[in-house]
Motif scaffolding. Structure first.
Motif, PDB file in Angstrom:
ATOM      1  N   VAL A 293      43.038  10.880 100.438  1.00  0.00           N
ATOM      2  CA  VAL A 293      42.604   9.910  99.437  1.00  0.00           C
ATOM      3  C   VAL A 293      41.422  10.491  98.686  1.00  0.00           C
ATOM      4  O   VAL A 293      40.560  11.154  99.280  1.00  0.00           O
ATOM      5  CB  VAL A 293      42.195   8.567 100.078  1.00  0.00           C
ATOM      6  CG1 VAL A 293      41.723   7.587  99.010  1.00  0.00           C
ATOM      7  CG2 VAL A 293      43.336   7.968 100.869  1.00  0.00           C
ATOM      8  N   ALA A 294      41.378  10.243  97.384  1.00  0.00           N
ATOM      9  CA  ALA A 294      40.249  10.670  96.561  1.00  0.00           C
ATOM     10  C   ALA A 294      39.899   9.558  95.589  1.00  0.00           C
ATOM     11  O   ALA A 294      40.781   8.973  94.966  1.00  0.00           O
ATOM     12  CB  ALA A 294      40.573  11.959  95.807  1.00  0.00           C
ATOM     13  N   VAL A 295      38.609   9.263  95.488  1.00  0.00           N
ATOM     14  CA  VAL A 295      38.118   8.269  94.540  1.00  0.00           C
ATOM     15  C   VAL A 295      36.926   8.875  93.807  1.00  0.00           C
ATOM     16  O   VAL A 295      36.005   9.394  94.441  1.00  0.00           O
ATOM     17  CB  VAL A 295      37.698   6.961  95.237  1.00  0.00           C
ATOM     18  CG1 VAL A 295      37.118   5.977  94.225  1.00  0.00           C
ATOM     19  CG2 VAL A 295      38.882   6.329  95.957  1.00  0.00           C
ATOM     20  N   VAL A 296      36.953   8.831  92.491  1.00  0.00           N
ATOM     21  CA  VAL A 296      35.848   9.299  91.656  1.00  0.00           C
ATOM     22  C   VAL A 296      35.453   8.150  90.735  1.00  0.00           C
ATOM     23  O   VAL A 296      36.314   7.494  90.145  1.00  0.00           O
ATOM     24  CB  VAL A 296      36.243  10.537  90.819  1.00  0.00           C
ATOM     25  CG1 VAL A 296      35.130  10.906  89.850  1.00  0.00           C
ATOM     26  CG2 VAL A 296      36.549  11.716  91.734  1.00  0.00           C
ATOM     27  N   MET A 297      34.142   7.910  90.633  1.00  0.00           N
ATOM     28  CA  MET A 297      33.660   6.833  89.773  1.00  0.00           C
ATOM     29  C   MET A 297      32.555   7.347  88.869  1.00  0.00           C
ATOM     30  O   MET A 297      31.664   8.078  89.311  1.00  0.00           O
ATOM     31  CB  MET A 297      33.148   5.660  90.614  1.00  0.00           C
ATOM     32  CG  MET A 297      32.665   4.489  89.778  1.00  0.00           C
ATOM     33  SD  MET A 297      32.193   3.069  90.776  1.00  0.00           S
ATOM     34  CE  MET A 297      31.572   1.973  89.484  1.00  0.00           C
ATOM     35  N   GLU A 298      32.632   6.972  87.592  1.00  0.00           N
ATOM     36  CA  GLU A 298      31.618   7.322  86.605  1.00  0.00           C
ATOM     37  C   GLU A 298      31.113   6.028  85.984  1.00  0.00           C
ATOM     38  O   GLU A 298      31.920   5.223  85.503  1.00  0.00           O
ATOM     39  CB  GLU A 298      32.217   8.225  85.521  1.00  0.00           C
ATOM     40  CG  GLU A 298      32.843   9.499  86.065  1.00  0.00           C
ATOM     41  CD  GLU A 298      33.764  10.164  85.071  1.00  0.00           C
ATOM     42  OE1 GLU A 298      33.561  11.354  84.790  1.00  0.00           O
ATOM     43  OE2 GLU A 298      34.688   9.488  84.574  1.00  0.00           O
TER      44      GLU A 298
END
Length: 342
Positions: A293-298
């Motif tokens: 799983v990968a989550v990126v937030m900007e």
């Protein structure tokens, strides 16, 4: 001295079939075999997804299913988990396998890619995401707020208490809560605050249930640019941005809209961006048991724009990688490349 015409010279013989290695384009059967295998695998995946009718997976069934597998393993029986998280393969294993199969001589083998530094397991992965007795990651007063759904009197009392607190704030900053522009503002703000934090009343089980399906797919699934609105717990001012979620299934997939709903549930609370990113990743990991799983937030934080350093152009980026996304640099790079963020 007479020279033979180029047209009269014998054509060079083709390289014997045993000389080119298996990955050489000079091997005529290589591309055909690879193409045939890929087509057969894709066809088998499509057939499996169109097979006998199966009901959507219930989260309670997932837990009981995994518990049965663990019980059989503990008794020394062979049991293959229906949705195992494959975290044992890393870059060095893959590089070594590719080099052994492709190289024709030991001198052609290159050293394996060094293991990424600082990518050990996160301590947050030991915390359970789903609380079936209450809510997902509830705080101390969350359950009490949830019970007020069945008690309109208690809910009205909570709203009146919050309205009184807002009225006190207006008085403390030097305003007159009774003037025309502010008349009714305490009640309006109280209702707005309850909406901003409605994620406290939501449960991951209720959001996801009925939308987890069996599917023979083992490549990246990515949903980009999910808009997120949350409140900074340090100053109670908004931070907004976009979240990108990706995972590699292990025989379980989830409805795409549920990824956005999971992000919405955790963002509608008092948050810090770092925690929010991890909560979404761990929730998806707990529900699907995927390979990674990968989550990126900007996001942009109003506490940095409206006050403090007042830097309007500052953007904060956080990420959480689990499973294959954490252990395999190639998989992580593929995800970031597809996001166009690398």
């Amino acid at each position: 001295m007479a020279f033979d015409s180029p047209l009269s010279l014998p054509k060079p013989k083709a390289i014997p079939a045993h000389l080119p290695n298996g990955h050489s384009p000079l091997n005529p059967s290589y591309s055909v075999d690879i193409d045939r295998n890929e087509r057969e695998n894709a066809f088998a995946s499509i057939q499996s997804s169109m097979g006998p009718h199966r009901e959507p997976i219930d989260l309670n069934d997932l837990r009981s299913e995994d518990a049965q597998v663990e019980t059989r393993i503990s008794h020394g029986q062979n049991a293959k988990s229906p949705a195992q998280q494959y975290e044992e393969v890393d870059d060095s294993d893959i590089e070594a396998l590719e080099l052994r199969s492709a190289a024709r001589h030991e001198r052609d083998q290159a050293p394996p890619t060094p293991q990424p530094v600082g990518r050990s397991s996160s301590p947050f992965t030991s915390n359970p995401t789903i609380d079936f007795d209450g809510l997902s990651w509830p705080s101390a007063g969350t359950l009490e707020r949830l019970r007020e759904r069945d008690s309109p009197e208690d809910a009205a009392a909570r709203l009146a208490k919050l309205s009184g607190a807002v009225r006190t704030i207006l008085e403390c900053i030097g305003e007159d809560p009774e003037r025309e522009g502010l008349h009714g503002t305490p009640e309006r703000y109280a209702k707005a605050m309850m909406f901003f934090t409605k994620g406290y009343e939501e449960n991951l089980r209720d959001i996801v249930n009925g939308a987890v399906f069996h599917e023979d797919h083992d490549e990246l699934v990515i949903v980009k640019d999910i808009e997120v609105y949350s409140l900074c717990e340090h100053h109670l001012v908004p931070f907004t941005g976009k979240m990108h979620i990706g995972y590699i299934p292990s025989r379980r997939v989830i409805g795409l809209s549920k990824l956005a709903r999971i992000a919405e549930m955790f963002s509608r609370r008092l948050q810090v961006q770092e925690r929010l990113t991890k909560q979404v990743a761990l929730a998806l990991s707990d529900v699907l048991k995927p390979q990674g799983v990968a989550v990126v937030m900007e996001s942009t934080h109003m506490c940095m724009v409206m006050r403090g350093v007042q830097k309007a152009g500052a953007v904060t980026t956080t990420s959480c990688m689990l499973g294959a996304m954490r252990k395999r640099a190639k998989t992580r790079d593929e995800f970031l490349t597809l996001l166009n963020r690398k």
